[in-house]
Design an enzyme around this catalytic site. Structure first.
Site, PDB file in Angstrom:
ATOM      1  N   HIS A  83       0.829  -1.220   0.000  1.00  0.00           N
ATOM      2  CA  HIS A  83       0.000   0.000   0.000  1.00  0.00           C
ATOM      3  C   HIS A  83       0.859   1.263   0.000  1.00  0.00           C
ATOM      4  O   HIS A  83       0.389   2.322  -0.413  1.00  0.00           O
ATOM      5  CB  HIS A  83      -1.011  -0.018   1.154  1.00  0.00           C
ATOM      6  CG  HIS A  83      -0.463   0.250   2.520  1.00  0.00           C
ATOM      7  ND1 HIS A  83      -0.203  -0.737   3.448  1.00  0.00           N
ATOM      8  CD2 HIS A  83      -0.156   1.411   3.153  1.00  0.00           C
ATOM      9  CE1 HIS A  83       0.226  -0.202   4.573  1.00  0.00           C
ATOM     10  NE2 HIS A  83       0.273   1.110   4.423  1.00  0.00           N
ATOM     11  N   ASP A 219       1.265  -7.792   2.343  1.00  0.00           N
ATOM     12  CA  ASP A 219       1.349  -6.348   2.072  1.00  0.00           C
ATOM     13  C   ASP A 219       2.813  -5.921   1.901  1.00  0.00           C
ATOM     14  O   ASP A 219       3.417  -5.350   2.799  1.00  0.00           O
ATOM     15  CB  ASP A 219       0.691  -5.582   3.210  1.00  0.00           C
ATOM     16  CG  ASP A 219       0.419  -4.125   2.864  1.00  0.00           C
ATOM     17  OD1 ASP A 219       0.926  -3.654   1.829  1.00  0.00           O
ATOM     18  OD2 ASP A 219      -0.306  -3.453   3.625  1.00  0.00           O
ATOM     19  N   SER A 644       3.994   2.229   8.440  1.00  0.00           N
ATOM     20  CA  SER A 644       3.733   1.296   7.347  1.00  0.00           C
ATOM     21  C   SER A 644       5.031   1.024   6.594  1.00  0.00           C
ATOM     22  O   SER A 644       5.716   1.953   6.173  1.00  0.00           O
ATOM     23  CB  SER A 644       2.699   1.883   6.389  1.00  0.00           C
ATOM     24  OG  SER A 644       1.427   1.932   6.982  1.00  0.00           O
TER      25      SER A 644
END
Length: 722
Positions: A83, A219, A644
């Site tokens: 992402h 991810d 992240s």
């Protein structure tokens, strides 16, 4: 001397290891290092941060300004979240060549894809400059003048602090303005896409699974840093070579077990751990519900179009994910604040604070802080609500309105700074909007406009609404604007921007879309923002004093600075949790769970055929654990947005996973960290390797990596010693 005492509070050694907190890597020696070793860490604080030798911080850059990455090979290969790389993957995708759906793998370096404006930033050193920044500030009474002096000192210190020509100085504030730290950084601007799994792996579960556990998302994405022949930052060039890192992370094949030590390095964006109860109550009861309502309406419109049209799905994929991410986060945060009784907890802490103030004889300095906070949060309430509605509707979630507002700002530049500044800003705006219009869909945006303007007209405080929002028919208004405004497409906008400044402004003020936004923006800029800023500035000053008081009066407290997009370390253990009665979550998920969630053809839960085949044959290679393929795990590391892509690192300094999310019940950790329910979610490094190797067949990537067995070595070492 006072500041030295303040810092010493951070190094009080406690007998029991603490989990939670976002710590400055250069200040780990002492209390933090002891705690980390008590939790099981085998390396030293010097191995994490050093200016004299390579250390873990040299392998952890900030990625694209808002995420984190880690260097995992001697050839500048970096790993981050899918992402985080999403915008760049999307930019290379078309209906015919859909890398979002099908994935992308460069099987040789020549196939790696250049990414416009993507950069990664390394921390070279961390330096305390508090005395320089606060020089001459204490005696200034006016908060406005005080902030002005601080900014002058920051500019002066930035300019004078020694660095290399290709480096940059950045100063950030800590402890609400009680401490200032200068970071010397190096930013690399030639960063190329190397690999990304299909979204059915990298985004598996999509919005349904976002912020929740159990999770089964791979991810991750891979990029490579390129440098000039001297290994220094350089703009994209075919002559550039793969970057040689000072340090890269070996990857552990030993996996994790419950209660294993784990730490996360990264660039957490923003936390507000020390807000007073009045602020937390306003967030929980007023501001979050308003923002959730706006985004909920926008997402429903976009989702309806994306499910029917694949071209729109590609066009809106990144935008939708960005809107949905914090929409769901705010829902979980509000739920978590209520579940953890955060307001009551803050009120209890405030009672103890008042008692400490009296006990220390500090009533003059700190006695009125909480009552002043209470008054200010009452006074700011309507302005804060109006500000959030304006921001969500006009700046973030309706694209025509956000474009019109940028044009509105252009007119303000002309009014305040004149012709030259206007022309400079105009040219920059036109250049930036060219890429924007590539993914702008007026049909979708019109329906978003229709829903959001209705909310704005009925829910934003009435006293701040202009005449053009009274008794509106949002459908008729939307139809008129999207049919007649020249802001709807780039070609019409460029024509609107032709001529001198007076001609452009005259034409703009005849455009139906611009006229609509200008009247609302004028009202907002004159009646909402100035008053909000005035009261908020008072709260900033109060928060600084409140933070100073807590550091001064709570000498045995565990106090770490709020996140501010600077390099931090958080540490804890791999651990499951119990979010509610009779519900117990284990710490690890497996590929079995992917197959359990599998829904053929579904955009969130479809599974690639090759992954199904690998599962059916159990062809996991060296990455399996007892015949099963691990996918994700959770821990007690205190993370937030910006973490992240952060590396999850084991006790020996090896990569064991990749941070990408938090559990829904614990998203309130930005305001109230609760170790019983706050968990960060990480994709297991072995699943990443399995996808690269077995699924993608990218042996060239695997061959670059250093794969290790630290637990086996440790057991062997113990056996020899015994």
């Amino acid at each position: 001397m006072k500041f030295l005492k303040l810092l010493l509070l951070l190094f009080i050694v406690q007998t029991q290891a603490q989990q939670g907190g976002m710590w400055i890597p250069s200040l780990l020696k002492g209390m933090n290092e002891t705690e980390m070793k008590n939790l099981g860490m085998k390396i030293s604080a010097e191995d994490i941060y050093s200016v004299n030798k390579s250390s873990l911080k040299d392998a952890v850059p900030q990625f694209d300004g808002g995420c984190t990455a880690e260097v995992i090979s001697p050839k500048g290969l970096i790993l981050t979240n899918h992402h985080c790389g999403y915008d760049n993957i999307q930019s290379h995708s078309t209906v015919e060549n859909d890398y979002l759906t099908n994935g992308f793998w460069a099987y040789k370096m020549e196939d790696e894809l250049m990414n416009k404006d993507l950069e990664v930033t390394f921390i070279v050193s961390i330096n305390d400059v508090t005395s320089q920044v606060l020089d001459g500030v204490t005696s200034i009474m006016s908060e406005v003048e005080k902030q002005k002096k601080i900014q002058e000192n920051i500019s002066k210190t930035n300019a004078s602090f020694k660095k290399e020509a290709w480096q940059e100085n950045r100063i950030r504030t800590f402890f609400e303005g009680n401490q200032y730290i200068l970071f010397i950084i190096e930013s690399y601007k030639d960063v190329r896409l190397v690999g990304a799994p299909p979204s059915s792996i990298g985004k598996f579960g999509s919005d349904t699974d976002n912020w929740v556990w159990p999770r089964h998302t791979g991810d991750f994405s891979l990029f490579r840093i390129y440098a000039d022949k001297n290994n220094r930052p350089a703009a994209y060039s075919k002559e550039n070579v793969p970057y040689t890192p000072k340090h890269f992370l070996p990857i552990s094949l030993d996996g994790i077990q419950e209660n294993d030590f784990t730490m996360v390095l990264g660039f957490p964006g923003r936390t507000q751990e020390y807000l007073p109860s009045f602020a937390v109550a306003q967030i929980q009861n007023e501001l979050n519900p308003a923002k959730i309502e706006v985004r909920d309406a926008a997402l429903k419109v976009q989702d309806g179009f994306m499910r029917k049209d694949n071209a729109i799905k590609i066009q809106y994929a990144s935008k939708y994910a960005g809107v949905a991410n914090y929409w769901k986060k705010w829902i979980g945060e509000t739920m978590g604040l209520k579940k953890s009784n955060a307001i009551a907890k803050k009120q209890k802490e405030e009672l103890a604070f008042q008692q400490n103030v009296i006990k220390a004889g500090k009533q003059v300095e700190y006695g009125n802080l909480l009552s002043d906070f209470q008054k200010n949060y009452i006074d700011i309430k309507e302005y804060a609500i109006a500000r959030d509605y304006f921001t969500e509707v006009f700046l973030r979630n309706t694209e025509l309105l956000s474009t019109a507002y940028k044009v509105y700002q252009l007119e303000q530049v002309f009014n305040t700074k004149g012709e030259q500044a206007f022309n400079d800003r105009k040219n920059n705006l036109l250049a930036s909007l060219k890429d924007f219009y590539k993914d702008f869909n007026p049909t979708v945006d019109e329906k978003v406009f229709e829903k959001l303007i209705q909310i704005y007209a009925t829910k934003s405080p009435k006293q701040f609404l202009p005449n053009n929002l009274t008794a509106i028919n949002s459908a008729t208004l939307a139809s008129d604007i999207y049919k007649n405004s020249k802001l709807v497409n780039y070609e019409a906008l460029t024509k609107l921007f032709s001529g001198d400044s007076k001609t452009i402004l005259a034409n703009l003020n005849q455009d139906v879309g611009y006229i609509f936004v200008k009247e609302i923006a004028d009202k907002y800029m004159k009646e909402v923002l100035p008053k909000f800023d005035e009261i908020n500035l008072k709260n900033i000053a109060l928060q600084r004093s409140y933070m100073k008081a807590q550091l001064e009066l709570n000498k045995n407290a565990r106090i770490f600075p709020d996140a501010n997009s600077t390099l931090r370390i958080t540490y804890g253990k791999v651990k499951g949790y119990e979010p509610k009665d009779a519900t117990i979550y284990n710490c690890t998920t497996y590929l079995d769970g992917v197959m359990e969630k599998y829904v053929p053809g579904d955009y969130e839960f479809d599974v690639p055929k090759k992954l199904i085949d690998l599962y059916n044959t159990k062809d996991y290679g060296q990455y399996a654990e007892n015949g099963k393929m691990p996918v994700c795990f959770i821990g007690t590391n205190h993370t937030t947005g910006g973490n992240s892509g952060s590396p999850a690192i084991d006790a020996y300094g090896n990569l064991i996973g990749l941070n990408f999310d938090r559990v829904w019940e614990g998203t309130m950790s930005d305001i109230n960290y609760d170790p019983s329910i706050c968990r960060n979610i990480m994709v297991d490094a072995r699943y990443v390797l399995f996808i690269i190797d077995k699924f993608a067949g990218a042996k060239n990537i695997i061959e670059e990596l250093k794969l290790v067995h630290p637990k086996k070595k440790s057991k062997k070492r113990k056996s020899i010693n015994n």
